[in-house]
Enzyme design. Structure first.
Site, PDB file in Angstrom:
ATOM      1  N   HIS B 122       0.809  -1.133   0.048  1.00 40.82           N
ATOM      2  CA  HIS B 122       0.119  -0.106   0.019  1.00 40.82           C
ATOM      3  C   HIS B 122       0.845   1.165  -0.075  1.00 40.82           C
ATOM      4  O   HIS B 122       2.171   1.183   0.383  1.00 40.82           O
ATOM      5  CB  HIS B 122      -1.104  -0.181   1.158  1.00 40.82           C
ATOM      6  CG  HIS B 122      -0.245   0.007   2.430  1.00 40.82           C
ATOM      7  ND1 HIS B 122      -1.085   0.853   3.589  1.00 40.82           N
ATOM      8  CD2 HIS B 122       0.664  -0.411   2.990  1.00 40.82           C
ATOM      9  CE1 HIS B 122      -0.101   0.711   4.519  1.00 40.82           C
ATOM     10  NE2 HIS B 122       0.694  -0.224   4.191  1.00 40.82           N
ATOM     11  N   ASP B 199       5.964  -4.720   7.117  1.00 41.61           N
ATOM     12  CA  ASP B 199       4.745  -4.007   7.180  1.00 41.61           C
ATOM     13  C   ASP B 199       3.512  -5.006   7.918  1.00 41.61           C
ATOM     14  O   ASP B 199       3.071  -5.786   7.001  1.00 41.61           O
ATOM     15  CB  ASP B 199       4.358  -3.180   6.170  1.00 41.61           C
ATOM     16  CG  ASP B 199       2.849  -2.618   6.384  1.00 41.61           C
ATOM     17  OD1 ASP B 199       2.149  -2.690   7.343  1.00 41.61           O
ATOM     18  OD2 ASP B 199       2.417  -1.925   5.411  1.00 41.61           O
ATOM     19  N   GLN B 202      -1.668  -5.528   8.249  1.00 39.93           N
ATOM     20  CA  GLN B 202      -3.034  -6.431   7.862  1.00 39.93           C
ATOM     21  C   GLN B 202      -2.649  -7.886   8.496  1.00 39.93           C
ATOM     22  O   GLN B 202      -3.609  -8.717   8.462  1.00 39.93           O
ATOM     23  CB  GLN B 202      -3.073  -6.402   6.455  1.00 39.93           C
ATOM     24  CG  GLN B 202      -3.479  -5.211   5.852  1.00 39.93           C
ATOM     25  CD  GLN B 202      -4.730  -4.953   6.175  1.00 39.93           C
ATOM     26  OE1 GLN B 202      -5.684  -5.525   6.835  1.00 39.93           O
ATOM     27  NE2 GLN B 202      -4.949  -3.537   6.312  1.00 39.93           N
ATOM     28  N   LYS B 225      -6.203  -1.564  14.171  1.00 36.93           N
ATOM     29  CA  LYS B 225      -6.548  -2.650  13.451  1.00 36.93           C
ATOM     30  C   LYS B 225      -6.838  -3.915  14.289  1.00 36.93           C
ATOM     31  O   LYS B 225      -7.094  -4.725  13.731  1.00 36.93           O
ATOM     32  CB  LYS B 225      -5.669  -2.970  11.977  1.00 36.93           C
ATOM     33  CG  LYS B 225      -5.764  -1.912  11.163  1.00 36.93           C
ATOM     34  CD  LYS B 225      -4.981  -2.120   9.791  1.00 36.93           C
ATOM     35  CE  LYS B 225      -4.692  -0.952   9.085  1.00 36.93           C
ATOM     36  NZ  LYS B 225      -5.566  -0.496   8.143  1.00 36.93           N
ATOM     37  N   CYS B 363      -5.686   2.428  -1.296  1.00 42.84           N
ATOM     38  CA  CYS B 363      -4.379   3.021  -1.284  1.00 42.84           C
ATOM     39  C   CYS B 363      -3.292   2.036  -1.549  1.00 42.84           C
ATOM     40  O   CYS B 363      -2.262   2.005  -0.978  1.00 42.84           O
ATOM     41  CB  CYS B 363      -4.218   3.227   0.067  1.00 42.84           C
ATOM     42  SG  CYS B 363      -5.221   4.608   0.630  1.00 42.84           S
TER      43      CYS B 363
END
Lengths: 139, 405
Positions: B122, B199, B202, B225, B363
């Protein structure tokens, strides 16, 4: 030719016939489908109103003291909404467009589409229409 | 622990409401997750009973707040299996964490150096590295993706050279839900001496990362999240790398000594925690992590896999559906389009039916460019969702299709 105010009242009356959101959305979809095709040569970068999710191409030209708008969008709801705006503001004088009140949007139940997070905020479209009116104002 | 969905749903007050006159079906979990009552209560408790600035106050509340904040850091250290608590930095979120690391590398990189990201990133894991490359004269390279959304690992191998200084990839793609083979990515990057940033934005809602087992150099994620507050996040960094990177912001806690001639920096983690942090957020993030651990990540993964399987199977009933990201290793994110329909139109109509999904490019515009589409409809499931809610989604999609065709 009806004034902007008269056209807005017509549109408010039409939308008042619908009892629920589904009928209202179906009507917007229908309006989107019946929006006259924009000349392909105007679907260019400089006519693009860029939103987060959908694209709107808006073209304006001067004709007998009036501004004529044509438009297209890749999303049908957005296309229906721009169709409402074109019906309201096309073939009108720049000054009348600039001075027009857009509160009718609320009255026809499209307030949620004013949000900039919607595909292509109505606010951006109205802003662009008014910018064209400024640009094409007679000296 | 038995996975009691009724009991779990009762923990989330927001789920029990009507939207547009219909019961809410919240399938936008990849954008942000809903918060359990323990988290909401902990935030209120902090401001009702504890609120004070941390680390320097000698008064009672400051001590209590400092202890709670540092206790949360320890919980996160344990959750990530970080070697030291000072390798856990509180941030404002994933984007902040990546910017912090990329900004630091902007000073360390030189012309001729290379940074590798993947096509699946992203924007937050692309743009900060573009900044770093522009500032340093380094070159940005991209691991290509395959049509099923998996990374082209052969191509990755060929991209790695002795010039590669950083590899920055996501653990799980936000747009497609693909789980990347990060263990292998990290191992290969280390062979050429490159640092690796993962990253985990998620991944952390679904997987408990073990940063020592992964041997990553940096791991970032967001609190919001994983049931925590917005504006919170974590940057894990190996001690050696955190010592090499220059501070990101100046002021407050990050100094050791300031004179007008020269400033020296505080030790880790304070070197990177300038100013008054989001104290409440940091403390409450620990509560959110406790909550998830109490349910158990194995339970979460198993239940979400059921939702993914059921959702995919039911979505297959929709005529003209195309799925994006079909590689085998997936989390509970389904990205799709319906033939002839713009994702925005579908999203706007099903919203009227109480169903919240994300539509657009998420994104991650390069992914949409790869598939040559304006965006997708993304249904992302959390452990508090149900198969019945998936049924509501399917009915809503069929209605949208009927209206739009």
């Amino acid at each position: 030719m009806n004034t902007i105010q008269q056209i807005q009242e017509e549109i408010i009356d039409e939308f008042a016939m619908f009892d629920d959101w589904m009928q209202r959305y179906e009507y917007i979809i229908e309006l989107g489908k019946s929006l006259p095709l924009i000349d392909e040569k105007y679907k260019i970068e400089e006519n693009l109103i860029r939103g987060c999710q959908s694209k709107v191409w808006l073209h304006a030209e001067f004709n007998n003291d009036n501004i004529v708008f044509t438009a297209d969008s890749d999303a049908i709801l957005t296309k229906g909404i721009i169709a409402v705006l074109i019906r309201t503001f096309s073939n009108q004088k720049p000054n009348d467009i600039l001075n027009a009140n857009t509160a009718f949007i609320d009255e026809i139940g499209l307030k949620e589409h004013l949000s900039p997070t919607r595909a292509n905020g109505l606010v951006s479209m109205i802003k662009q229409i008014k910018l064209y009116a400024i640009a094409l104002q007679p000296n | 622990m038995k996975f009691d969905i009724k009991k779990i749903r009762a923990d989330f007050p927001i789920l029990h409401q009507n939207i547009n006159g219909k019961p809410l079906v919240y399938f936008d979990n990849a954008a942000t997750s809903q918060k359990p009552k323990v988290v909401i209560d902990a935030e209120a408790k902090y401001y009702n009973e504890i609120n004070a600035n941390i680390h320097r106050g000698v008064h009672y509340l400051s001590q209590v707040a400092t202890d709670a904040y540092e206790e949360s850091r320890l919980k996160i250290q344990k959750h990530l299996n970080a070697k030291h608590n000072y390798e856990v930095l509180f941030t404002a979120g994933t984007t902040f964490g990546i910017n912090l690391v990329a900004s630091g590398f902007g000073s360390l990189l030189q012309p001729g150096d290379e940074v590798i990201v993947s096509h699946l990133e992203h924007h937050s894991n692309i743009v900060p590295w573009q900044f770093a490359c522009e500032r340093s004269g380094a070159t940005l390279k991209v691991i290509p993706m395959l049509p099923n959304g998996a990374l082209d690992m052969d191509a990755y191998k060929n991209l790695l050279t002795s010039n590669t200084k950083v590899v920055a990839v996501n653990h799980i793609s936000n747009a497609l839900g693909i789980i990347n083979p990060i263990k292998s990515i990290i191992e290969q990057a280390h062979k050429v001496g490159a640092a690796v940033l993962i990253d985990g934005a998620q991944a952390t809602p679904h997987i408990k990362p073990d940063v020592q087992a992964l041997n990553c150099d940096f791991y970032v994620f967001s609190g919001h999240k994983i049931g925590g507050p917005t504006g919170t996040g974590v940057l894990y960094g190996k001690e050696e790398w955190l010592n090499k990177l220059p501070p990101y912001q100046g002021g407050g806690e990050m100094i050791k000594e300031v004179t007008f001639e020269k400033t020296t920096y505080a030790c880790l983690p304070h070197k990177f925690e300038a100013g008054t942090p989001n104290i409440a957020g940091g403390i409450v993030l620990g509560v959110a992590i406790d909550y998830l651990n109490q349910i158990g990540f194995d339970n979460i993964a198993a239940y979400e896999h059921e939702l993914l399987t059921y959702g995919t199977q039911r979505l297959n009933e929709i005529e003209g559906i195309t799925f994006y990201g079909t590689a085998a290793e997936k989390t509970s994110v389904i990205s799709f389009n319906i033939k002839g329909l713009h994702p925005y139109d579908v999203g706007a109509i099903i919203d009227k039916l109480g169903v919240a999904v994300r539509t657009g490019h998420h994104c991650a515009q390069p992914i949409m460019q790869f598939f040559n589409i304006p965006g997708t409809i993304r249904a992302s499931f959390a452990f508090y969702n149900t198969k019945e809610e998936i049924d509501v989604l399917i009915d809503a999609l069929k209605k949208a299709q009927m209206m739009l065709n």
